[in-house]
Design an enzyme around this catalytic site. Structure first.
Site, mmCIF file in Angstrom:
data_model
loop_
_atom_site.group_PDB
_atom_site.id
_atom_site.type_symbol
_atom_site.label_atom_id
_atom_site.label_comp_id
_atom_site.label_asym_id
_atom_site.label_seq_id
_atom_site.Cartn_x
_atom_site.Cartn_y
_atom_site.Cartn_z
ATOM 1 N N HIS A 241 8.370 20.256 1.854
ATOM 2 C CA HIS A 241 9.733 20.767 2.004
ATOM 3 C C HIS A 241 10.347 21.133 0.647
ATOM 4 C CE1 HIS A 241 10.268 18.933 6.278
ATOM 5 N NE2 HIS A 241 9.637 20.079 6.282
ATOM 6 N N ASP A 258 8.435 29.694 3.984
ATOM 7 C CA ASP A 258 8.727 29.166 5.323
ATOM 8 C C ASP A 258 10.218 29.356 5.520
ATOM 9 O OD1 ASP A 258 9.149 27.734 7.652
ATOM 10 O OD2 ASP A 258 7.941 26.007 7.041
ATOM 11 N N ASP A 269 11.427 30.977 12.960
ATOM 12 C CA ASP A 269 10.771 30.041 12.039
ATOM 13 C C ASP A 269 9.373 30.578 11.738
ATOM 14 O OD1 ASP A 269 9.872 27.921 10.555
ATOM 15 O OD2 ASP A 269 9.970 26.444 12.178
ATOM 16 N N HIS A 348 0.748 17.292 8.684
ATOM 17 C CA HIS A 348 1.889 17.474 9.595
ATOM 18 C C HIS A 348 1.372 17.964 10.934
ATOM 19 C CE1 HIS A 348 1.718 21.869 9.019
ATOM 20 N NE2 HIS A 348 1.611 21.643 7.714
ATOM 21 N N HIS A 352 6.167 22.482 16.927
ATOM 22 C CA HIS A 352 7.406 21.866 17.396
ATOM 23 C C HIS A 352 8.097 22.861 18.306
ATOM 24 C CE1 HIS A 352 9.765 24.310 14.506
ATOM 25 N NE2 HIS A 352 8.846 23.991 13.599
ATOM 26 N N GLU A 384 1.699 26.275 13.427
ATOM 27 C CA GLU A 384 1.800 26.332 11.969
ATOM 28 C C GLU A 384 0.851 25.380 11.245
ATOM 29 O OE1 GLU A 384 5.496 24.695 10.368
ATOM 30 O OE2 GLU A 384 6.231 24.404 12.399
ATOM 31 N N TYR A 388 -3.265 21.771 2.189
ATOM 32 C CA TYR A 388 -2.563 21.532 0.934
ATOM 33 C C TYR A 388 -3.436 20.676 0.023
ATOM 34 C CZ TYR A 388 0.861 22.644 4.500
ATOM 35 O OH TYR A 388 1.499 23.233 5.559
HETATM 36 MN MN MN Z 1 8.286 25.296 11.774
#
Ligand code: MN
Length: 434
Positions: A241, A258, A269, A348, A352, A384, A388
């Site tokens: 984030h 993003d 999104d 993650h 969602h 998504e 990383y």
């Molecule tokens: Mn999203």
């Protein structure tokens, strides 16, 4: 601003789900103070918008269960010509009845007294427990008074219930009006990203990318961003984030973006990862191709009959194969999955819900993370996947360190398969290289 949506029909569906003699209380928050005489930009409550289209700060709507004579009572700010000269017109009680179809409307200052009358003969009160800090002291006060009236049998509701389960299941499945709004939000979000593609080059600031998105969204009629845009150059992309957006973009780096537009209170999104100079390095291309493959495979899983975890399970399979093939894991794919090794680099979820809230309401998983919710027509989710690799991770071949890639689209579930609402935004390698 009231949208052209069938609010009365939604309220009826809610009323039929409220048991016995009960009410649902919806409330718009008061403006949040920022500094001096300034407030933060106002955002009405999503449930209030969903059931009433009412956007005025502090407004309260009481929706009655189906067996009661009245359907809805509203509480709003009273008309005030002096104040309205400064801040614009208010709906007032007349507007609440005429525009928002309340059976009755009262000055918000009368809320406690009138609620006492309304709740006197009721069994239960439903409200969003996330608003409890504002609502429940007042509700407990009203109910407590009702229970101590004289020597008569105590009156008033015995139960407070969380409204979110009923409303979450309703809002999880978008109606036709909402799907149109989500298509508008997707289109404006896509357009903002296309603006970025035109200006992207080494040396510019992440903040310039952010500003281009903001301009692209707002200039096309969006309320603004649906959340703070992430414009993460180079290794910043490995911070999930990262919103500081204060570094310059280097030649040879990627940028992970993003972001999404909020249009008519519905969120887009999108994530894309672009090479800043227009060409992937071989190492970047390896990882990008893997994430893209996983994302496209996961979108195929967005069909009726599957559940909220199906896209995620597919991503993990593709990643396990790919991470082994690239030499990032010596372990076989089966072992990677069994030991959740992929979690090191993909930490993650894949999806969602998306709607009026970016992380939209609705139960996605049962208790303990099992029993994932079924994908039904009208459900909109993001897909998504990302990988990383932090800069100093010695477990990873050096060429992959500092690479963070995520690709995200918005997907509507239909009887005829997945509809990618953001499909107009290119993601194939040959389409994003220049
Ligand atoms: Mn999203």
């Amino acid at each position: 601003m009231m949208l052209n949506m069938d609010y009365a029909q939604r309220r009826e569906r809610l009323a039929r789900q409220l048991p016995g003699k009960s009410v649902a209380i919806l409330m718009n928050p008061k403006p949040a103070h920022k500094t001096g005489d300034q407030d933060y930009a106002y955002r009405p409550d999503s449930n209030m918008l969903y059931f009433c289209g009412m956007d005025e700060p502090g407004a309260v709507a009481v929706i009655m269960s189906a067996d009661q004579a009245k359907r809805m009572v509203m509480f709003v700010l009273p008309r005030d010509p002096e104040r309205e000269r400064w801040v614009g017109p208010r709906y007032g009680c007349e507007g609440a009845v005429a525009q928002f179809k309340a059976d009755e409307a009262f000055d918000i200052g009368l809320l406690k007294d009138k609620l006492s009358e309304i709740l006197f003969a009721l069994d239960g009160v439903y409200f969003d427990f996330s608003q409890a800090s504002e609502l429940s002291p007042m509700l407990f006060e009203v109910v407590e008074k009702l229970r101590h009236r004289g020597r008569h049998a105590a009156e008033g509701p015995r139960a407070f219930c969380d409204l979110r389960d009923i409303v979450g299941e309703m809002r999880r499945i978008k109606d036709a009006d909402e799907i149109e709004a989500m298509k508008r939000a997707a289109a404006v979000s896509v357009a903002g990203f296309k603006d970025v593609c035109k200006m992207l080059r080494p040396g510019i600031g992440e903040w310039e990318v952010e500003a281009t998105l903001q301009h692209g969204f707002r200039a096309r009629g969006a309320i603004g961003e649906s959340f703070g845009s992430i414009c993460a150059g180079g290794a910043h992309a490995t911070t999930l984030h990262y919103e500081a957006n204060r570094d310059r973009l280097n030649d040879g780096d990627l940028i992970l973006i993003d972001a999404g537009a909020e249009v008519d209170y519905y969120a887009g999104d999108i994530s894309r990862t672009y090479p800043v100079n227009g060409r992937f390095t071989d190492a970047q291309r390896d990882i990008y191709a893997l994430v893209l493959k996983a994302q496209k495979e996961a979108i195929k899983m967005c069909v009726v009959g599957n559940h909220m975890k199906s896209p995620h399970e597919r991503v993990r399979e593709v990643f396990a194969d790919g991470l082994h093939a690239l030499g990032i894991f010596a372990e076989e794919p089966k072992e990677i999955l069994e030991k959740n090794l992929d979690f090191e680099f993909f930490f993650h979820g894949t999806s969602h819900y998306l709607g009026m809230d970016t992380h939209d309401v609705g139960i996605a998983y049962g208790r303990g993370d099992d029993a994932p919710a079924p994908l039904l027509p009208g459900v909109v989710i993001t897909v998504e996947p990302g990988l990383y690799f932090t800069e100093n991770d010695a477990r990873v071949p050096e060429k992959y360190r500092g690479i963070g890639i995520r690709i995200e689209d918005d997907v509507l579930i239909t009887e005829d398969g997945p509809v990618v609402l953001t499909a107009d935004l290119p993601k194939e390698i040959e389409d994003i290289e220049k």
